[in-house]
Design a protein around this motif. Structure first.
Motif, PDB file in Angstrom:
ATOM      1  N   ALA A   1     -75.822  53.495 -14.044  1.00 32.34           N
ATOM      2  CA  ALA A   1     -77.190  53.897 -13.722  1.00 32.34           C
ATOM      3  C   ALA A   1     -77.793  52.993 -12.654  1.00 32.34           C
ATOM      4  N   ALA A   2     -77.428  51.719 -12.674  1.00 32.54           N
ATOM      5  CA  ALA A   2     -77.986  50.761 -11.724  1.00 32.54           C
ATOM      6  C   ALA A   2     -77.388  50.892 -10.326  1.00 32.54           C
ATOM      7  N   VAL A   3     -76.189  51.487 -10.210  1.00 34.42           N
ATOM      8  CA  VAL A   3     -75.541  51.590  -8.894  1.00 34.42           C
ATOM      9  C   VAL A   3     -75.689  52.982  -8.294  1.00 34.42           C
ATOM     10  N   MET A   4     -76.412  53.873  -8.969  1.00 38.11           N
ATOM     11  CA  MET A   4     -76.710  55.178  -8.377  1.00 38.11           C
ATOM     12  C   MET A   4     -77.639  54.985  -7.182  1.00 38.11           C
ATOM     13  N   ASP A   5     -77.726  55.991  -6.315  1.00 34.89           N
ATOM     14  CA  ASP A   5     -78.581  55.906  -5.140  1.00 34.89           C
ATOM     15  C   ASP A   5     -79.526  57.113  -5.115  1.00 34.89           C
ATOM     16  N   PRO A   6     -80.800  56.895  -5.453  1.00 32.53           N
ATOM     17  CA  PRO A   6     -81.462  55.662  -5.884  1.00 32.53           C
ATOM     18  C   PRO A   6     -81.055  55.278  -7.316  1.00 32.53           C
ATOM     19  N   PRO A   7     -81.219  54.008  -7.693  1.00 30.06           N
ATOM     20  CA  PRO A   7     -80.909  53.584  -9.065  1.00 30.06           C
ATOM     21  C   PRO A   7     -81.794  54.309 -10.067  1.00 30.06           C
ATOM     22  N   LEU A   8     -81.244  54.579 -11.239  1.00 31.15           N
ATOM     23  CA  LEU A   8     -81.936  55.391 -12.244  1.00 31.15           C
ATOM     24  C   LEU A   8     -82.775  54.541 -13.191  1.00 31.15           C
ATOM     25  N   THR A   9     -84.005  54.990 -13.424  1.00 33.99           N
ATOM     26  CA  THR A   9     -84.839  54.390 -14.465  1.00 33.99           C
ATOM     27  C   THR A   9     -84.286  54.821 -15.815  1.00 33.99           C
ATOM     28  N   MET A  10     -84.084  53.855 -16.711  1.00 33.31           N
ATOM     29  CA  MET A  10     -83.466  54.151 -18.002  1.00 33.31           C
ATOM     30  C   MET A  10     -84.218  53.447 -19.130  1.00 33.31           C
ATOM     31  N   ILE A  11     -84.061  53.975 -20.336  1.00 33.31           N
ATOM     32  CA  ILE A  11     -84.541  53.307 -21.535  1.00 33.31           C
ATOM     33  C   ILE A  11     -83.317  52.741 -22.248  1.00 33.31           C
ATOM     34  N   ALA A  12     -83.291  51.426 -22.384  1.00 32.03           N
ATOM     35  CA  ALA A  12     -82.161  50.751 -23.033  1.00 32.03           C
ATOM     36  C   ALA A  12     -82.501  50.527 -24.495  1.00 32.03           C
ATOM     37  N   GLN A  13     -81.563  50.847 -25.368  1.00 35.20           N
ATOM     38  CA  GLN A  13     -81.750  50.578 -26.785  1.00 35.20           C
ATOM     39  C   GLN A  13     -80.588  49.734 -27.298  1.00 35.20           C
ATOM     40  N   PRO A  14     -80.825  48.934 -28.326  1.00 38.92           N
ATOM     41  CA  PRO A  14     -79.785  48.027 -28.839  1.00 38.92           C
ATOM     42  C   PRO A  14     -78.763  48.788 -29.684  1.00 38.92           C
ATOM     43  N   VAL A  15     -77.861  49.507 -29.017  1.00 39.24           N
ATOM     44  CA  VAL A  15     -76.934  50.397 -29.707  1.00 39.24           C
ATOM     45  C   VAL A  15     -76.041  49.642 -30.688  1.00 39.24           C
TER      46      VAL A  15
END
Length: 244
Positions: free
Chosen positions: A188-202
């Motif tokens: 997600a961070a290396v997409m162009d543009p980088p993607l906004t994400m919700i991170a959860q403690p999986v």
């Protein structure tokens, strides 16, 4: 030294004197003995195995969840077996009533109500979220007369399907549609543009669920308790103000 003494020592149950225990373990080491979990479960009636039912084993979210469950289970001497229901609700109901990441009760803080936005079922996709199905559903939403201005994806297939639907419609993010995903990952961070994400403690989700279950199996009083772990919004470049 009898067979029962050896069984109690190697099986880890009952009383064996320290001297006899040492002799049995020394003999087992010399012979290269390894415990057979299946045989032990047949004789004791206890398998020391946790069954885990997941909606879709191909979803990366469940890989992290299972890692957390396995780590907690292994620390307590348990093995793990997995059943994938592929989002079949009836199979899930038949299998268990213990849930992880499946709270269905209404929440006190509803985002739409807070923003005074009416709920529109036409803008929500439910059921199995295969990539192909997401492409069709998001494509339909993008073709509405009052086109959607943002897409929120709850899993990896939802995000990849949404990206394909945007491309097929000749649209881009965030210029035409804002895009937000769930379960942050390196890609997600290396997409162009980088993607906004919700991170959860999986991993922590899985570990906590296994700990609660193992405590109950160990004799703790079962209680209807909801454990809520903190998620985090990772803001990147896939979100912008709605186009005029």
């Amino acid at each position: 030294m009898g067979r029962a003494t050896a069984a109690r020592t190697l099986g880890g149950y009952g009383y064996v004197s320290p001297e006899l225990r040492a002799r049995v373990l020394a003999a087992a080491e010399k012979l290269g003995y390894r415990a057979n979990a299946l045989a032990r479960s047949m004789s004791t009636g206890v398998s020391h195995t946790l069954g885990v039912i997941v909606a879709d084993i191909g979803n990366p979210f469940f890989a992290g969840l299972l890692r957390g469950i396995s780590d907690s289970a292994r620390a307590r001497g348990f093995d793990v077996i997995v059943l994938s229901t592929y989002e079949d609700l009836q199979e899930e109901i038949a299998a268990t009533n213990v849930l992880i990441d499946r709270a269905v009760a209404a929440l006190d803080l509803d985002a739409l109500d807070d923003a005074h936005i009416p709920f529109d079922p036409e803008l929500v996709m439910v059921g199995p979220k295969t990539e192909a199905r997401v492409v069709g559903e998001v494509g339909r939403m993008l073709a509405l007369p009052d086109r959607v201005t943002a897409v929120f994806c709850t899993e990896t297939d939802g995000m990849t399907g949404s990206l394909r639907a945007l491309r097929q419609a000749g649209l881009s993010y965030p210029d035409d549609v804002a895009l937000i995903g769930f379960d942050d990952s390196a890609w997600a961070a290396v997409m162009d543009p980088p993607l906004t994400m919700i991170a959860q403690p999986v991993h922590q989700l899985g570990a906590k669920a296994a700990e609660v279950l193992l405590d109950i199996l160990g004799g703790a009083e079962p209680a209807r308790t909801m454990h809520t772990l903190r998620s985090e919004l990772i803001q990147r470049a896939s979100v912008a103000s709605p186009p005029e």
